[in-house]
Write an enzyme that holds these catalytic residues in place. Structure first.
Site, PDB file in Angstrom:
ATOM      1  N   GLU A 158       0.814  -1.215   0.000  1.00 33.90           N
ATOM      2  CA  GLU A 158       0.000   0.000   0.000  1.00 33.90           C
ATOM      3  C   GLU A 158       0.854   1.274   0.000  1.00 33.90           C
ATOM      4  O   GLU A 158       0.764   2.114   0.907  1.00 33.90           O
ATOM      5  CB  GLU A 158      -0.961  -0.001   1.193  1.00 33.90           C
ATOM      6  CG  GLU A 158      -1.959  -1.138   1.138  1.00 33.90           C
ATOM      7  CD  GLU A 158      -2.875  -1.217   2.353  1.00 33.90           C
ATOM      8  OE1 GLU A 158      -3.836  -1.994   2.317  1.00 33.90           O
ATOM      9  OE2 GLU A 158      -2.622  -0.483   3.345  1.00 33.90           O
ATOM     10  N   GLU A 311      -6.465  -7.905  -1.114  1.00 31.95           N
ATOM     11  CA  GLU A 311      -7.048  -7.878   0.226  1.00 31.95           C
ATOM     12  C   GLU A 311      -8.502  -7.431   0.163  1.00 31.95           C
ATOM     13  O   GLU A 311      -8.866  -6.561  -0.634  1.00 31.95           O
ATOM     14  CB  GLU A 311      -6.307  -6.897   1.147  1.00 31.95           C
ATOM     15  CG  GLU A 311      -4.897  -7.277   1.528  1.00 31.95           C
ATOM     16  CD  GLU A 311      -4.276  -6.245   2.468  1.00 31.95           C
ATOM     17  OE1 GLU A 311      -5.040  -5.494   3.132  1.00 31.95           O
ATOM     18  OE2 GLU A 311      -3.039  -6.177   2.538  1.00 31.95           O
TER      19      GLU A 311
END
Length: 687
Positions: A158, A311
């Site tokens: 991320e 995710e």
């Protein structure tokens, strides 16, 4: 709408839908590892992600590596037939690193240097940080790069940490020199004549740190562009180490949605072997399903073909101040929704719920209650579903996964532009406007792509351009050409206002698009919070309106009240054999739904499955190698019956005999060549 056919990136096609998620064995002992392997096999898990936050475990002291525990975990997974993504753990430097290199901690705009104690605490341009990232990436690649169980490299995690410290200042100046070459060109682009900001030396330029009043908007957006490029350079360095170590496994990094964006994804996508994303619902209500569709369409657009869901949360919906339980049927429907729109995986954060640490209440495939829970039963059910639909994996020959006739033009520049302060209405955001448009198309059951401005638009009937504040000359020509060749362009307010340097295009709004739209607006009339503005035809706007003069366009809807009463609100201009429509106000969602549904019907864009949306059923077609597949996800409250030609892969039901679709249920239909699928309410007494 002539032109070359749209291309796609090389498709990422694993041998099965990847199923599993982040696995953190370092939080547990080997007795739990053995239990995990047993449960993974029971749930048909075939892929885990290792090492995302394991830097302190892998490198307990600088230059000293401990991989024995990881060797053992990988050995156990391999014996069980479970593959893995291996992460480089660089999103969370260990305590020894930040203690030794405090200058590698990131700095906030107010000058506060953050301390160790969480994750993502690093200055991405700090030389010591970059060197440490390269070293551990190289070590992992040399040790595991050719392992037969390695499915790919999960580089970092991320990306998105902004830094305003001295390392960032030096790197920002280097980026600016490469972009502008000459200081006079920067001064002109930034219009530094305003407020006596002219620079006479590159070293005078700082990141947009805290200052007395409003920052220069050109400086702000350039800093966001620089930050994206700097993080991309850090990603590229790690991939280069991996490749130099001899590993050929595909590399990716997980983009993050939905509420913040520090990356320019089109350029990033070109540097990845497969695009991946983390996607978390931000609403516990029915808009969550529309959000799955939005995130999926957006990621498929960036990828140009198949992509990976890295995710999602299996058991919870996390909002600002609480976490709601996600029903198990919703978890399954959401997971199939991502796959319907191009994902080659259903991966989660995380496998086993943590009992300590900052995310101990985050959802997991194995919850705190363990295997004797409805959550784990759903984990097993989804694993069965994914095996049953394995034939869906291979994309069509041209790489396209959708047959959408409508596209939304999207670019991070305009996201960042609308975050610059001192706009006429700072309450307006790019993400909200784009999502609102996509939501309307989703509610109408219309398939939608997301494309980069300037992309090949062959095959689309309409391009929708929401709040594309920053617009290049090439983009204007692209839209004009699309309309002239028979397409419909629908443009919202706050589009075409500024050029790439954030300079306002003068002569009337919407700036560079006035000619194509056949209008000119001399003033903006901002509405007060909560104020509503009626339009003819029963539509309602809010937040924004404009005083428009028609040049060549005609009015579709006028303002019906207020200071603009009787003036055009929504206009239409013929452009070649097509048209350009302008919406000068922020339509409230119900009005937006009505408007877009009417426009789609008028130009001949049909819903994927007539009548499905009225029953609360989402219908998506994923194009495949040999045939197409229709996914039906029932978000509504009443049972439905599906008939036609095709086979439901989940139940092996032939639609010729009728398929009962219960509320909360799903179907994945292998469509026949002469598909005629229909949906209707179930007859009384039918389940």
């Amino acid at each position: 709408m002539s032109g070359a056919k749209r291309g796609a990136a090389v498709a990422y096609v694993p041998d099965r839908f990847l199923y599993g998620g982040d696995y953190n064995p370092e939080q547990w002992g080997e007795d739990v590892w053995r239990e995990d392997i047993r449960l993974m096999r029971r749930a048909r898990v075939n892929t885990v992600t290792l090492g995302v936050f394991s830097w302190a475990k892998l490198e307990p002291r600088e230059g000293e590596y401990d991989t024995a525990w990881l060797d053992r975990v990988i050995e156990m997974l391999t014996e069980a037939g479970i593959g893995f993504f291996l992460a480089t753990p660089t999103a969370s430097p260990p305590p020894w690193f930040t203690a030794r290199y405090p200058d590698a901690l990131n700095v906030r705009p107010d000058g506060t240097r953050l301390a160790h104690g969480s994750r993502d605490t690093y200055a991405v341009s700090a030389p010591a940080y970059r060197a440490a990232c390269r070293r551990i990436a190289r070590m992992l690649a040399e040790r595991y790069g050719d392992h037969p169980g390695l499915r790919g490299w999960h580089v970092h995690n991320e990306y998105g940490t902004l830094d305003y410290g001295p390392h960032a200042a030096a790197a920002f100046r280097r980026w600016l020199r490469a972009r502008y070459v000459e200081l006079d060109r920067l001064n002109d682009a930034w219009m530094t004549a305003f407020w006596s900001q002219r620079y006479d030396a590159w070293d005078e330029i700082l990141p947009p740190v805290s200052t007395q009043y409003v920052h220069n908007p050109a400086q702000l957006i350039d800093f966001r562009r620089y930050s994206s490029d700097e993080m991309l350079a850090a990603y590229d360095e790690q991939v280069r180490e991996i490749r130099q170590a001899g590993s050929r496994a595909p590399a990716t990094t997980n983009f993050m949605l939905p509420t913040w964006n520090h990356l320019e994804q089109w350029s990033w996508a070109a540097h990845q072997d497969v695009v991946s994303v983390d996607h978390y619902l931000d609403s516990n209500g029915p808009d969550g399903e529309a959000h799955v569709a939005y995130g999926s369409d957006l990621t498929r657009g960036w990828a140009g073909g198949p992509w990976l869901l890295m995710e999602q949360n299996p058991t919870g919906v996390i909002t600002r101040d609480r976490t709601y339980t996600k029903p198990t049927s919703r978890m399954i429907r959401n997971s199939l929704g991502y796959i319907a729109r191009g994902s080659q995986s259903s991966l989660f954060f995380q496998w086993r719920a943590s009992v300590g640490g900052s995310e101990q209440w985050h959802g997991a495939l194995v919850p705190h209650a363990g295997e004797d829970s409805r959550a784990f039963a759903a984990t097993c059910e989804l694993g069965e579903h994914l095996e049953k639909i394995a034939e869906v994996l291979a994309p069509s020959a041209d790489g396209r996964l959708s047959a959408a006739e409508v596209a939304i033009a999207w670019h991070a520049d305009s996201w960042w532009a609308l975050e610059t302060p001192h706009l006429p209405n700072d309450a307006l955001t790019y993400r909200d406007e784009v999502r609102a448009v996509h939501r309307s198309l989703w509610r109408a059951g219309v398939a939608t792509d997301v494309i980069r401005p300037g992309a090949d638009a062959t095959g689309y009937r309409a391009i929708i351009v929401p709040c594309l504040y920053v617009i290049a000359t090439e983009t204007v020509e692209w839209l004009r050409s699309f309309a002239e060749q028979g397409g419909t362009v629908i443009v919202s307010y706050l589009t075409g206002i500024a050029d790439e340097t954030m300079r306002i295009v003068t002569g009337g709004y919407p700036g560079a698009l006035r000619g194509m739209l056949g209008i000119s607006a001399e003033e903006v009339e901002v509405l007060a919070p909560g104020e509503r503005l009626e339009l003819s035809g029963g539509l309602v706007g809010s937040e924004w309106s404009e005083r428009i003069a028609l040049r060549a366009a005609s009015s579709l809807h006028d303002y019906a009240a207020g200071v603009l009463e009787g003036l055009p609100a929504i206009t239409r201009n013929r452009q070649g054999s097509g048209e350009a429509i302008y919406v000068s106000t922020k339509l409230e969602q119900e009005s937006r739904d009505e408007f877009f549904a009417a426009q789609m019907k008028r130009i001949g864009v049909a819903p994927v499955l007539a009548g499905a949306a009225d029953l609360g059923v989402e219908a998506i077609v994923r194009r495949g190698r040999e045939r197409d597949y229709m996914f039906l996800l029932h978000h509504g409250a009443d049972a439905a019956t599906v008939t036609g030609q095709g086979i439901d892969l989940l139940t092996s039901t032939d639609l010729a005999n009728g398929l009962a679709l219960a509320p909360g249920g799903s179907a994945v239909i292998r469509m026949s060549d002469a598909d005629r699928i229909a949906i209707m309410p179930a007859t009384p007494g039918e389940k």
